[in-house]
Motif scaffolding. Sequence first.
Motif, mmCIF file in Angstrom:
data_model
loop_
_atom_site.group_PDB
_atom_site.id
_atom_site.type_symbol
_atom_site.label_atom_id
_atom_site.label_comp_id
_atom_site.label_asym_id
_atom_site.label_seq_id
_atom_site.Cartn_x
_atom_site.Cartn_y
_atom_site.Cartn_z
ATOM 1 N N GLY A 4 -52.864 -64.697 10.458
ATOM 2 C CA GLY A 4 -51.713 -65.479 10.023
ATOM 3 C C GLY A 4 -51.991 -66.133 8.683
ATOM 4 N N GLN A 5 -50.959 -66.140 7.824
ATOM 5 C CA GLN A 5 -51.120 -66.681 6.475
ATOM 6 C C GLN A 5 -50.155 -67.826 6.175
ATOM 7 N N LEU A 6 -49.311 -68.166 7.145
ATOM 8 C CA LEU A 6 -48.295 -69.172 6.883
ATOM 9 C C LEU A 6 -48.884 -70.585 6.852
ATOM 10 N N GLY A 7 -49.856 -70.854 7.718
ATOM 11 C CA GLY A 7 -50.463 -72.179 7.789
ATOM 12 C C GLY A 7 -51.912 -72.150 7.343
ATOM 13 N N THR A 8 -52.731 -72.967 8.000
ATOM 14 C CA THR A 8 -54.153 -73.031 7.674
ATOM 15 C C THR A 8 -54.980 -72.774 8.926
ATOM 16 N N ALA A 9 -56.189 -72.283 8.716
ATOM 17 C CA ALA A 9 -57.127 -72.028 9.807
ATOM 18 C C ALA A 9 -58.514 -72.448 9.343
ATOM 19 N N SER A 10 -59.258 -73.111 10.217
ATOM 20 C CA SER A 10 -60.562 -73.648 9.828
ATOM 21 C C SER A 10 -61.537 -73.594 10.989
ATOM 22 N N VAL A 11 -62.826 -73.641 10.643
ATOM 23 C CA VAL A 11 -63.912 -73.875 11.589
ATOM 24 C C VAL A 11 -64.471 -75.256 11.282
ATOM 25 N N VAL A 12 -64.614 -76.078 12.317
ATOM 26 C CA VAL A 12 -64.978 -77.480 12.142
ATOM 27 C C VAL A 12 -66.182 -77.798 13.022
ATOM 28 N N SER A 13 -66.988 -78.749 12.567
ATOM 29 C CA SER A 13 -68.066 -79.274 13.399
ATOM 30 C C SER A 13 -68.253 -80.742 13.059
ATOM 31 N N ASN A 14 -68.034 -81.601 14.060
ATOM 32 C CA ASN A 14 -68.295 -83.039 13.879
ATOM 33 C C ASN A 14 -68.423 -83.674 15.267
ATOM 34 N N GLY A 15 -68.390 -84.985 15.306
ATOM 35 C CA GLY A 15 -68.592 -85.684 16.561
ATOM 36 C C GLY A 15 -67.523 -85.454 17.599
ATOM 37 N N ASP A 16 -66.372 -84.898 17.211
ATOM 38 C CA ASP A 16 -65.316 -84.591 18.176
ATOM 39 C C ASP A 16 -65.501 -83.225 18.822
ATOM 40 N N GLY A 17 -66.379 -82.419 18.271
ATOM 41 C CA GLY A 17 -66.620 -81.074 18.802
ATOM 42 C C GLY A 17 -67.523 -80.309 17.855
ATOM 43 N N ARG A 18 -68.596 -79.736 18.372
ATOM 44 C CA ARG A 18 -69.615 -79.104 17.541
ATOM 45 C C ARG A 18 -69.470 -77.588 17.488
ATOM 46 N N THR A 19 -69.916 -77.047 16.365
ATOM 47 C CA THR A 19 -70.066 -75.603 16.182
ATOM 48 C C THR A 19 -71.559 -75.322 16.021
ATOM 49 N N ARG A 20 -72.103 -74.394 16.814
ATOM 50 C CA ARG A 20 -73.539 -74.097 16.704
ATOM 51 C C ARG A 20 -73.858 -72.747 17.327
ATOM 52 N N ILE A 21 -75.044 -72.239 16.987
ATOM 53 C CA ILE A 21 -75.569 -70.995 17.562
ATOM 54 C C ILE A 21 -76.912 -71.315 18.196
ATOM 55 N N MET A 22 -77.171 -70.773 19.383
ATOM 56 C CA MET A 22 -78.454 -70.931 20.052
ATOM 57 C C MET A 22 -78.966 -69.562 20.485
#
Length: 215
Positions: free
Chosen positions: A185-203
Amino acid sequence: MAGACGRTYRVDPRLDPAPCNALVLTASGLLVPSTVIEARPGISVTAPAAGDCPQTWQVGIDASWAQSVWNPAPGGLHALTGADRVYEQVTEMTTITIPRAGVWEVDYQVRGVVFLPANSAGAMFVTAAIFKNGAITSGSEAMITGISVGGGTAPASTAQNTGGQTYLDVFAAGDLVTLHAYRIGQLGTASVVSNGDGRTRIMAHWIGPTGDTSA
């Protein structure tokens, strides 16, 4: 041995013929086979001390693990700006360098955010996957979040979610593991986020040496 009358006697040992008997009678005498234990990567062996009885060998498993974190800490946002279904690397996630060859369990989680402006009909989605040495790992793909609005008079819409995958893969020492994602989709925005409200990580967790197969 010398007898009472000066005669010499030879006493031959009696060996149990059972197949489990490790002693061997040779022309030079009794042969006691020695044991050599070769430890594969991730396995350690401690030999018993000389004279110990019983001879106890200790075998240990040396697990290994690695984890990728968001840089710079404590977190932030990576905007997905490419074309639909074209992966881009989430460069804020540090690269994992696999320290040991073998079978690894890889687990990752991604917090995705999508936004659609008001009075617009459309859809936005975030999909993520793990790449090994710059190539996608088939089976690691995960649809993280999405939103679809069918009416043209709807208010602005935002959706967030954290998702991911867990899978097994065979790695060589030095393989590079990175996180990638794309937008649909190109109409809006899309992001990957990581902060205290929810983390992004690989293990990644080493579970077995090279050559291990499934049960």
